[in-house]
Design an enzyme around this catalytic site. Structure first.
Site, PDB file in Angstrom:
ATOM      1  N   GLU A 243      43.319  33.584  47.104  1.00 31.60           N
ATOM      2  CA  GLU A 243      43.053  33.082  45.757  1.00 31.60           C
ATOM      3  C   GLU A 243      44.340  33.074  44.945  1.00 31.60           C
ATOM      4  O   GLU A 243      44.895  34.116  44.600  1.00 31.60           O
ATOM      5  CB  GLU A 243      42.010  33.938  45.041  1.00 31.60           C
ATOM      6  CG  GLU A 243      41.735  33.442  43.617  1.00 31.60           C
ATOM      7  CD  GLU A 243      40.668  34.233  42.910  1.00 31.60           C
ATOM      8  OE1 GLU A 243      40.554  34.103  41.679  1.00 31.60           O
ATOM      9  OE2 GLU A 243      39.947  34.989  43.581  1.00 31.60           O
TER      10      GLU A 243
ATOM     11  N   LYS B 271      26.631  48.533  51.842  1.00 36.24           N
ATOM     12  CA  LYS B 271      26.879  47.087  51.870  1.00 36.24           C
ATOM     13  C   LYS B 271      25.773  46.274  51.211  1.00 36.24           C
ATOM     14  O   LYS B 271      25.512  45.136  51.613  1.00 36.24           O
ATOM     15  CB  LYS B 271      27.108  46.614  53.309  1.00 36.24           C
ATOM     16  CG  LYS B 271      28.257  47.344  54.001  1.00 36.24           C
ATOM     17  CD  LYS B 271      28.397  47.001  55.456  1.00 36.24           C
ATOM     18  CE  LYS B 271      29.504  47.827  56.100  1.00 36.24           C
ATOM     19  NZ  LYS B 271      29.622  47.619  57.550  1.00 36.24           N
TER      20      LYS B 271
ATOM     21  N   ASP C  21      36.772  48.304  55.307  1.00 40.30           N
ATOM     22  CA  ASP C  21      35.654  47.426  55.677  1.00 40.30           C
ATOM     23  C   ASP C  21      35.403  46.470  54.516  1.00 40.30           C
ATOM     24  O   ASP C  21      34.926  46.882  53.458  1.00 40.30           O
ATOM     25  CB  ASP C  21      34.407  48.270  55.944  1.00 40.30           C
ATOM     26  CG  ASP C  21      33.266  47.439  56.531  1.00 40.30           C
ATOM     27  OD1 ASP C  21      33.282  46.205  56.371  1.00 40.30           O
ATOM     28  OD2 ASP C  21      32.360  48.040  57.137  1.00 40.30           O
TER      29      ASP C  21
ATOM     30  N   HIS D  78      45.507  27.968  35.985  1.00 38.23           N
ATOM     31  CA  HIS D  78      45.054  27.670  37.335  1.00 38.23           C
ATOM     32  C   HIS D  78      45.309  26.204  37.691  1.00 38.23           C
ATOM     33  O   HIS D  78      45.640  25.894  38.831  1.00 38.23           O
ATOM     34  CB  HIS D  78      43.564  27.996  37.474  1.00 38.23           C
ATOM     35  CG  HIS D  78      43.300  29.415  37.854  1.00 38.23           C
ATOM     36  ND1 HIS D  78      43.176  29.823  39.162  1.00 38.23           N
ATOM     37  CD2 HIS D  78      43.161  30.535  37.097  1.00 38.23           C
ATOM     38  CE1 HIS D  78      42.960  31.132  39.203  1.00 38.23           C
ATOM     39  NE2 HIS D  78      42.944  31.583  37.959  1.00 38.23           N
TER      40      HIS D  78
END
Length: 621
Positions: free
Chosen positions: A307, A439, A515, A611
């Site tokens: 990004e 998660k 992770d 951006h």
């Protein structure tokens, strides 16, 4: 009748000034001239010569390559004694005082001395001696003071070093890296839209990488300009030299040696540890944000992301925080969780299991069983929830420097076997009953915490908010309340009272071998901002469930290991858990910096423009 008086001419005005000048007594006029001359002479005596000033400027700016003649002079004079400048300074004051007293004596009875040729000649002789000394000493200011210095004490600048091949670039020396990064953020600062400065050397591409890295370190070239001034591949090589030099000052030199910047992956490291049916790998760019002052120390933050603007924006936040109070981070809890689901024949028997586990003596029995399966793991508590015939046993374990899922899973199985000895009808439905919660977004982690529960804060002075963040304290605090608090509440968010915590958490996770799926709960964050009574900005991030480790999993891969080394947390800590806790602090610091910079961009309405300028390029043909 018209006025026939003509305006005074220039000559008439000059005659009038001369007439007024003649009214001043000779003694007063002479005293004025002497006073002005004395002041000017005193200034010349005690002020540095222009040559010396330029020499100091050359030192500060890095300097140009010294001529061979000057180097030879320095070698000839290396063994000569250094002039006693303090004695000359004292002599200056004595000579000036004597000259002043003689002038005052003469002015006190000037008419008599002017008519006495003997006395007049005596005064003129004394004054001549003084003037010879003054002008003689003034000439010293034209001498190059560097010629009297010990060449061994002179530090050659990067520009003075001989140029070597780029394949063997020497290490870049760094004086101090603890001040905030001076690189302009690419994405949220309008000044970064400007073209590179004209002061950049015209032969930049001909310089070796080490010299260019030195220019970046000394702020002669902005870090984000390298890709424009060089080709992108060479820009990465130069930046690695610069960052490695910065890390060297923190005792972490060479940390990036195993961070690949070319196509390279040791598949032997992957086999049986990280991935199966391997066909290749996906390279992700790694940027380095910082330094940020975290708990009184300078820290650099590796971030792997695709990004655009994320690393640059975080870097601006790091700069503002370091210009302010620095970040202060505290860990409230430290323990990974696993919640097996067990089932009994009836709800009553399920309740009996829960009550049995809640008895302190029985918990100690389970704790002993759990800790028999691990060298570092310590069972901290066990909380139960009954749902009909099901019992969910949420075990919380200290796991040292490992993230701890394998450790607590192994210990949980031992706990279940121990319970079966007491309750033979107990059956294991699932080792993970989803109350861990791993998660998945869950209020359990938001309230109870999981992994490392961290709170971090900083205070940014209002002038830094204006100059670095390009907004005002009131504007950014107002935007935070209405977006991160009210807006998230209206959306029914759980743990999502922030601007983009997941961005920074995921980027650091990818870079350091964590992770990435655990960014779901690790990104739980509440960002608060307030205007202090002094008008400054106070900001904090509360993150109850950061799940990180510095051993095991992806931390053993060379690239990820290199990033951990750059942070200073590779492997196990001196005390079990030290490195993992420090990594949690770093994750929270990255989030704090990212929240600060993004909210500033939103408050100043510069996000979209930035951006569009920096995160868009034509499609490849």
């Amino acid at each position: 009748m018209a006025d026939t008086t003509s305006a005074p001419t220039v000559g008439m005005q000059i005659d009038a000034v001369i007439a007024q000048f003649q009214t001043v007594s000779t003694t007063q006029l002479y005293a004025t001239v002497i006073a002005v001359s004395l002041a000017f002479s005193f200034f010349l005596i005690n002020s540095g010569g222009g040559s010396s000033a330029l020499t100091m400027m050359d030192r500060e700016d890095g300097g140009e390559q010294a001529p061979k003649k000057k180097k030879q002079q320095q070698q000839r004079r290396a063994s000569a004694p250094e002039p006693k400048w303090h004695i000359l300074k004292i002599t200056n004051y004595v000579a000036t005082t004597g000259f002043l007293l003689s002038v005052l004596q003469f002015a006190s009875n000037a008419s008599t001395y002017l008519n006495d040729s003997t006395s007049l000649l005596q005064f003129l002789g004394v004054w001549s001696i003084f003037l010879c000394y003054f002008f003689g000493f003034f000439g010293i200011s034209f001498i190059e003071l560097d010629d009297f210095e010990d060449p061994q004490q002179q530090q050659p600048s990067a520009a003075c070093k001989s140029r070597k091949s780029e394949s063997s670039d020497p290490p870049v020396k760094v004086v101090n890296v603890h001040p905030p990064s001076s690189s302009a953020p690419v994405c949220t600062d309008p000044t970064s839209f400007k073209k590179p400065s004209s002061s950049i050397p015209s032969n930049l591409k001909e310089l070796p990488n080490s010299e260019i890295a030195s220019l970046v370190l000394h702020d002669k070239i902005k870090d984000h300009q390298l890709e424009k001034l060089l080709d992108p591949h060479r820009a990465v090589e130069v930046r690695r030299l610069k960052v490695d030099a910065q890390l060297e000052s923190l005792g972490r030199g060479g940390a990036l040696a195993e961070l690949p910047h070319k196509h390279d992956l040791d598949y032997k490291r992957v086999l049986g540890a990280n991935c199966e049916i391997v066909v290749g790998y996906i390279p992700i760019p790694v940027g380095m944000a910082g330094p940020i002052t975290l708990n009184g120390e300078s820290v650099y933050i590796p971030m792997a992301t695709t990004e655009g603007c994320l690393v640059a924006s975080t870097n601006r936040g790091c700069k503002a925080i370091s210009q302010g109070s620095g970040a202060s981070s505290t860990i409230l809890k430290d323990g990974i969780t696993r919640a097996p689901c067990v089932r009994m024949p009836s709800a009553t028997e399920a309740a009996e299991v829960a009550l049995w586990i809640g008895t302190p003596d029985n918990f100690l029995q389970l704790k002993e069983v759990f800790e028999s399966t691990t060298s570092f793991g310590k069972l901290l508590d066990a909380k139960t929830t009954v749902a009909g015939k099901n019992v969910y046993i949420r075990l919380r374990c200290f796991s040292g420097d490992a993230m701890g899922m394998n450790m607590i899973s192994k210990g949980s199985l031992a706990v279940i076997e121990s319970l079966r000895q007491v309750f033979p009808d107990l059956s294991l439905v699932a080792l993970s009953g989803n109350m861990c919660t791993d998660k998945k977004a869950a209020a359990m982690n938001w309230i109870e915490g999981r992994g490392k529960s961290v709170v971090i804060e900083a205070t940014i002075p209002q002038d830094i908010v204006r100059s670095t963040l390009k907004t005002s304290v009131s504007a950014i605090a107002h935007a935070n309340i209405n977006k991160n608090l009210i807006g998230s509440a209206m959306a029914g968010a759980v743990g999502g009272f922030n601007a983009h915590a997941a961005n920074n958490v995921t980027a650091v996770f990818l870079a350091t071998g964590q992770d990435p799926a655990q960014n779901v709960e690790s990104s739980n964050c509440m960002t608060l901002m307030e205007e202090t009574p002094e008008g400054d900005l106070w900001i904090s991030c509360t993150m109850p469930s950061i799940e990180v480790g510095t051993v095991g999993g992806g931390t053993g891969l060379p690239a990820q290991s290199a990033c951990l080394k750059a942070v200073g947390v590779k492997g196990g800590g001196e005390n079990p858990g030290d490195n993992a806790r420090q990594l949690a602090h770093v994750v929270a610091a990255a989030v704090l910096a990212g929240e600060l910079s993004l909210m500033a961009a939103l408050a100043s309405n510069s996000l979209v423009a930035a951006h569009m300028t920096h995160n868009r390029k034509p499609a490849s043909k």
